[in-house]
Design a protein around this motif. Structure first.
Motif: not given
Length: 268
Positions: A40-52, A245-259
């Motif tokens: 959970a913390c790993h995914e949160a840090e991906i979001y944070k680093n991608a500028g969420i 694009g499936h909710w059960s998979n892991s967060v991808e930095y590039d997708k968040v960053s592009s968004f």
């Protein structure tokens, strides 16, 4: 407005979903709590680093959902959320506990230093895939008052996904929005029929004319369609940020960053 105090003048804000792995006692539970927290913390840090702009933590892997939320779920979610707060000390953070565990979510938010919750069944009854959901606003706000958590905002789903609203078919989405505003919701969430499905643009337009509180789109927003919802106060995005694009998979930095790159351009 508390929403502006939390997120500033940014519009629309983008809130990314951390779907924690199945918790102790649920059918899908496989991992020790320490590993659930780490992921959970790993995914949160991906979001944070991608500028969420914000993050929401949810126990979506606890399928099938039940209205009984055991103490092990509340305790584990509090532990996870505390760790996420430590990983993201400056971001606005929220929590949802399925199913309809809105009081437990408030308690977790208070314990972990979170800023908001997502509440199901706030006004009017509906039939969800886990059973009949009755309105909770009166009890929930009294509980928030009793535990000294009035600074924690409540964003309420209306005409919620994965549900039948035949029992309130004579109540429009705008009237439901007005009821939630009248019952002191801090914001509204509009969704499609199921996870990942687009919300109806007409519902957004109706609610914008009917209420003054913030409106968030809670499902189906993607890089390709975000322009359709740009007038909303916020997007809650989960599936689109995940692998394939499936909710059960892991967060991808590039997708968040592009968004985030695109939404920042549209804000201008």
């Amino acid at each position: 407005m508390k929403f502006l105090q939390l997120f500033g003048m940014v519009k629309p804000v983008v809130i990314g979903m951390v779907h924690v792995k199945a918790l102790p006692g649920t059918p899908g539970s496989r991992l020790p709590v320490a590993q659930i927290i780490e992921e959970a913390c790993h995914e949160a840090e991906i979001y944070k680093n991608a500028g969420i702009d914000g993050i929401m933590v949810e126990n979506m892997h606890d399928i099938p959902y039940t209205f009984y939320t055991g103490p092990e779920i509340t305790a584990t979610m509090a532990t996870i959320c505390t760790a996420v707060r430590q990983a993201c000390p400056l971001l606005p953070l929220g929590v949802q506990i399925l199913s309809c565990a809105n009081k437990q979510a408030l308690a977790v938010a208070l314990a972990a230093g979170f800023d908001f919750i997502r509440a199901e069944g706030y006004v009017f009854s509906h039939v969800a895939d886990e059973g009949l959901v009755n309105a909770c606003a009166g009890d929930l706000l009294r509980y928030r008052k009793a535990i000294g958590a009035e600074h924690i905002q409540i964003f309420a789903d209306i005409k919620k996904k994965h549900s039948s609203h035949a029992v309130t078919a004579d109540v429009s989405v705008s009237e439901t929005a007005k009821a939630a505003e009248f019952f002191l919701s801090d914001g509204l969430i509009l969704t499609g029929a199921s996870t990942g499905q687009e919300a109806d643009q007409r519902d957004l337009k109706e609610c914008e004319k009917s209420v003054r509180i913030p409106i968030l789109i809670g499902s189906g927003v993607t890089l390709e369609n975000m322009e359709k919802y740009i007038d909303a106060n916020g997007f809650i995005v989960g599936s689109h940020f995940k692998k394939d694009g499936h909710w059960s998979n892991s967060v991808e930095y590039d997708k968040v960053s592009s968004f985030m790159d695109k939404v920042k351009k549209l804000r201008k």
